[in-house]
Design a protein around this motif. Structure first.
Motif, PDB file in Angstrom:
ATOM      1  N   SER A   1     -10.009   1.697  12.808  1.00 52.47           N
ATOM      2  CA  SER A   1      -9.418   0.562  12.099  1.00 52.47           C
ATOM      3  C   SER A   1      -7.907   0.704  12.045  1.00 52.47           C
ATOM      4  O   SER A   1      -7.370   1.811  12.110  1.00 52.47           O
ATOM      5  N   ARG A   2      -7.244  -0.446  11.904  1.00 53.89           N
ATOM      6  CA  ARG A   2      -5.783  -0.451  11.819  1.00 53.89           C
ATOM      7  C   ARG A   2      -5.339  -1.332  10.654  1.00 53.89           C
ATOM      8  O   ARG A   2      -5.893  -2.414  10.439  1.00 53.89           O
ATOM      9  N   LEU A   3      -4.368  -0.844   9.926  1.00 52.44           N
ATOM     10  CA  LEU A   3      -3.756  -1.589   8.833  1.00 52.44           C
ATOM     11  C   LEU A   3      -2.352  -1.988   9.232  1.00 52.44           C
ATOM     12  O   LEU A   3      -1.522  -1.132   9.554  1.00 52.44           O
TER      13      LEU A   3
ATOM     14  N   ASP B   1       1.669  -5.911  -2.552  1.00 54.27           N
ATOM     15  CA  ASP B   1       0.213  -5.882  -2.401  1.00 54.27           C
ATOM     16  C   ASP B   1      -0.329  -4.486  -2.675  1.00 54.27           C
ATOM     17  O   ASP B   1      -1.321  -4.310  -3.392  1.00 54.27           O
ATOM     18  N   ASP B   2       0.302  -3.461  -2.073  1.00 56.85           N
ATOM     19  CA  ASP B   2      -0.141  -2.084  -2.283  1.00 56.85           C
ATOM     20  C   ASP B   2       0.027  -1.674  -3.744  1.00 56.85           C
ATOM     21  O   ASP B   2      -0.832  -0.997  -4.320  1.00 56.85           O
ATOM     22  N   GLU B   3       1.124  -2.066  -4.352  1.00 58.77           N
ATOM     23  CA  GLU B   3       1.379  -1.699  -5.742  1.00 58.77           C
ATOM     24  C   GLU B   3       0.369  -2.352  -6.677  1.00 58.77           C
ATOM     25  O   GLU B   3      -0.067  -1.747  -7.660  1.00 58.77           O
ATOM     26  N   ALA B   4      -0.038  -3.590  -6.363  1.00 61.35           N
ATOM     27  CA  ALA B   4      -1.042  -4.260  -7.189  1.00 61.35           C
ATOM     28  C   ALA B   4      -2.385  -3.536  -7.106  1.00 61.35           C
ATOM     29  O   ALA B   4      -3.059  -3.330  -8.130  1.00 61.35           O
ATOM     30  N   VAL B   5      -2.786  -3.142  -5.882  1.00 61.72           N
ATOM     31  CA  VAL B   5      -4.036  -2.402  -5.713  1.00 61.72           C
ATOM     32  C   VAL B   5      -3.951  -1.061  -6.437  1.00 61.72           C
ATOM     33  O   VAL B   5      -4.917  -0.616  -7.085  1.00 61.72           O
TER      34      VAL B   5
ATOM     35  N   LYS C   1      -5.682   6.641  -1.943  1.00 60.79           N
ATOM     36  CA  LYS C   1      -5.195   5.987  -0.730  1.00 60.79           C
ATOM     37  C   LYS C   1      -4.119   4.949  -1.051  1.00 60.79           C
ATOM     38  O   LYS C   1      -3.110   4.848  -0.334  1.00 60.79           O
ATOM     39  N   ALA C   2      -4.306   4.192  -2.114  1.00 61.88           N
ATOM     40  CA  ALA C   2      -3.295   3.200  -2.487  1.00 61.88           C
ATOM     41  C   ALA C   2      -1.992   3.887  -2.874  1.00 61.88           C
ATOM     42  O   ALA C   2      -0.900   3.436  -2.511  1.00 61.88           O
ATOM     43  N   ALA C   3      -2.087   4.985  -3.620  1.00 62.96           N
ATOM     44  CA  ALA C   3      -0.882   5.710  -4.040  1.00 62.96           C
ATOM     45  C   ALA C   3      -0.137   6.275  -2.840  1.00 62.96           C
ATOM     46  O   ALA C   3       1.105   6.241  -2.784  1.00 62.96           O
ATOM     47  N   ASN C   4      -0.862   6.778  -1.850  1.00 61.55           N
ATOM     48  CA  ASN C   4      -0.190   7.354  -0.691  1.00 61.55           C
ATOM     49  C   ASN C   4       0.460   6.272   0.175  1.00 61.55           C
ATOM     50  O   ASN C   4       1.485   6.508   0.808  1.00 61.55           O
ATOM     51  N   LEU C   5      -0.136   5.079   0.212  1.00 58.43           N
ATOM     52  CA  LEU C   5       0.486   3.980   0.956  1.00 58.43           C
ATOM     53  C   LEU C   5       1.779   3.519   0.282  1.00 58.43           C
ATOM     54  O   LEU C   5       2.772   3.230   0.958  1.00 58.43           O
ATOM     55  N   VAL C   6       1.773   3.471  -1.058  1.00 61.59           N
ATOM     56  CA  VAL C   6       3.002   3.131  -1.775  1.00 61.59           C
ATOM     57  C   VAL C   6       4.061   4.186  -1.500  1.00 61.59           C
ATOM     58  O   VAL C   6       5.233   3.873  -1.237  1.00 61.59           O
TER      59      VAL C   6
ATOM     60  N   LEU D   1     -15.408   2.787   4.041  1.00 61.72           N
ATOM     61  CA  LEU D   1     -15.090   1.555   4.756  1.00 61.72           C
ATOM     62  C   LEU D   1     -14.750   0.431   3.780  1.00 61.72           C
ATOM     63  O   LEU D   1     -13.852  -0.374   4.039  1.00 61.72           O
ATOM     64  N   SER D   2     -15.437   0.374   2.650  1.00 62.15           N
ATOM     65  CA  SER D   2     -15.154  -0.691   1.679  1.00 62.15           C
ATOM     66  C   SER D   2     -13.767  -0.526   1.088  1.00 62.15           C
ATOM     67  O   SER D   2     -13.060  -1.519   0.840  1.00 62.15           O
ATOM     68  N   ILE D   3     -13.344   0.730   0.866  1.00 68.57           N
ATOM     69  CA  ILE D   3     -11.989   0.975   0.375  1.00 68.57           C
ATOM     70  C   ILE D   3     -10.970   0.518   1.413  1.00 68.57           C
ATOM     71  O   ILE D   3     -10.005  -0.189   1.102  1.00 68.57           O
ATOM     72  N   ASN D   4     -11.196   0.900   2.653  1.00 67.19           N
ATOM     73  CA  ASN D   4     -10.258   0.529   3.714  1.00 67.19           C
ATOM     74  C   ASN D   4     -10.170  -0.990   3.880  1.00 67.19           C
ATOM     75  O   ASN D   4      -9.083  -1.545   4.079  1.00 67.19           O
ATOM     76  N   GLU D   5     -11.305  -1.640   3.829  1.00 65.27           N
ATOM     77  CA  GLU D   5     -11.307  -3.094   3.966  1.00 65.27           C
ATOM     78  C   GLU D   5     -10.534  -3.742   2.821  1.00 65.27           C
ATOM     79  O   GLU D   5      -9.794  -4.713   3.035  1.00 65.27           O
ATOM     80  N   ARG D   6     -10.696  -3.216   1.603  1.00 67.08           N
ATOM     81  CA  ARG D   6      -9.954  -3.755   0.460  1.00 67.08           C
ATOM     82  C   ARG D   6      -8.449  -3.552   0.645  1.00 67.08           C
ATOM     83  O   ARG D   6      -7.642  -4.387   0.226  1.00 67.08           O
ATOM     84  N   LEU D   7      -8.063  -2.471   1.299  1.00 70.06           N
ATOM     85  CA  LEU D   7      -6.644  -2.193   1.541  1.00 70.06           C
ATOM     86  C   LEU D   7      -6.081  -3.007   2.704  1.00 70.06           C
ATOM     87  O   LEU D   7      -4.859  -3.046   2.890  1.00 70.06           O
ATOM     88  N   GLY D   8      -6.957  -3.632   3.488  1.00 69.63           N
ATOM     89  CA  GLY D   8      -6.491  -4.478   4.581  1.00 69.63           C
ATOM     90  C   GLY D   8      -6.724  -3.941   5.972  1.00 69.63           C
ATOM     91  O   GLY D   8      -6.269  -4.541   6.960  1.00 69.63           O
ATOM     92  N   PHE D   9      -7.437  -2.809   6.111  1.00 71.53           N
ATOM     93  CA  PHE D   9      -7.751  -2.280   7.440  1.00 71.53           C
ATOM     94  C   PHE D   9      -8.733  -3.209   8.148  1.00 71.53           C
ATOM     95  O   PHE D   9      -9.667  -3.743   7.536  1.00 71.53           O
TER      96      PHE D   9
END
Length: 359
Positions: free
Chosen positions: A172-174, A181-185, A306-311, A335-343
């Motif tokens: 998958s790719r994000l 968006d990342d900060e809201a998640v 994962k959200a914290a590391n993306l921020v 996979l559900s986490i990744n999909e929620r993050l946009g992957f």
């Protein structure tokens, strides 16, 4: 025109790219890059020869060998063999790449035979291999669990060599969008996790007071992710192996960002996630391990990590534009986490296994 006969020979990893004999290694490095460019249609997976030099050296935990197919003066194929030295001593991995000009001439089969012989001589009884497959509606699937892997040249080659497909990973790719968006998640995940956990970050070297706990997370990660029918045992991790991994990343000119969740009441590390960025192309980021220990699950820590590391990625590497990740197709939770993050899925990776003859 008669093609020159092909011979298989080992290629030594030179001490430096300007050392005697380094030309063959550089040729191998560029052959591997050309295959990745041909497959993916871009240079997102390009590895500079200097980074490959660091990545192909043997270490206390892993023996790495390079076998090259030479036709006359030209290197037309390569097999990479990795043999664990501290655990899983029954196994090894192999990757075979052949230049377009030499395909369908048996070069790949010769390379694999030499790799298998090398592994068997080291008393390995099992070899693993990986194949990549882009999403496509044009190729027919292999039956059964492997239905997500198309019956393309790579899959047919692995099958013909006697490998069986044991696991399918989704690639998958994000595409990084708005920081908001990342900060809201992240804020949603913080609220779900509550005040029982705090985040700890580091880049490069793990803090000395956390390294033993981090080694335990890395060890548990080796058996936590779904493995299908792959016959792999838990890896052995300690401080020395953590430092070995960190040193290799530095030598490969990679920046490693780690986010860990710590239980406030006990100080225990409950989970972690890792992002890797190579400085030759900071637009491309690779998601590595993500793990939450069993006793801490159910608190949305995976999403929090994962959200914290993306921020944090946006702050540390503002040039970052996209993130790649690999997850077992049966790992619905991750996979559900990744999909929620946009992957979004872009392909599949097949994990293959073959038992070697005892003779």
């Amino acid at each position: 025109m008669t093609q020159p006969p092909v011979s298989i020979e080992p290629i030594a990893v030179p001490p430096a790219l300007d050392a005697p004999g380094a030309a063959d290694f550089i040729t191998v490095a560029e052959l591997l890059n050309a295959q990745l460019r041909e497959f993916w249609g871009n240079d997102d997976f390009y590895g500079p020869p200097q980074a490959q030099l660091a990545g192909r050296r043997s270490t206390p935990s892993r023996r790495r060998e390079i076998l090259a197919a030479r036709a006359g003066a030209d290197i037309v194929g390569v097999a990479l063999v990795n043999l664990p030295l501290t655990d899983n001593l029954h196994s090894g991995t192999v990757n075979v790449v052949v230049a377009p000009s030499a395909r369908r001439r048996g070069v790949g089969t010769q390379l694999y035979a030499a790799a298998e012989q090398l592994a068997a001589a080291d008393n390995r009884r099992m070899l693993m291999a990986e194949t990549d497959h882009l999403l496509s509606d044009e190729t027919g699937p292999i039956a059964g669990t492997a239905s997500l892997v198309p019956q393309d040249a790579a899959a047919l080659f692995a099958s013909a060599l006697g490998f069986s497909l044991e696991l399918v990973d989704r690639v998958s790719r994000l595409e990084l969008g708005s920081p908001a968006d990342d900060e809201a998640v992240l804020e949603q995940a913080r609220a779900a996790a509550g005040a029982d956990y705090e985040l700890v970050f580091w880049s490069g070297a793990c803090p000395a007071d956390l390294v033993d706990a981090y080694a335990l997370l890395r060890q548990k990660m080796s058996i936590d992710a779904p493995m299908g029918g792959l016959e792999l045992a838990e890896e052995a991790w300690n401080e020395a192996r953590v430092r070995e991994s960190e040193a290799q990343a530095r030598d490969m000119d990679a920046e490693v960002l780690v986010s860990a969740a710590r239980k406030v009441a006990t100080g225990e590390l409950a989970g972690h996630t890792v992002l890797e960025i190579f400085r030759n192309n900071p637009a491309v980021v690779y998601q590595d391990d993500t793990l939450v220990l069993e006793g801490h699950r159910g608190n949305r820590l995976g999403m929090l990590l994962k959200a914290a590391n993306l921020v944090r990625l946006r702050e540390a590497v503002p040039e970052a534009r996209r993130v790649y990740t690999w997850n077992a197709e049966e790992n619905r939770y991750m996979l559900s986490i990744n999909e929620r993050l946009g992957f979004r899925p872009i392909g599949y990776s097949g994990e293959w296994q073959k038992g070697l003859s005892a003779e």
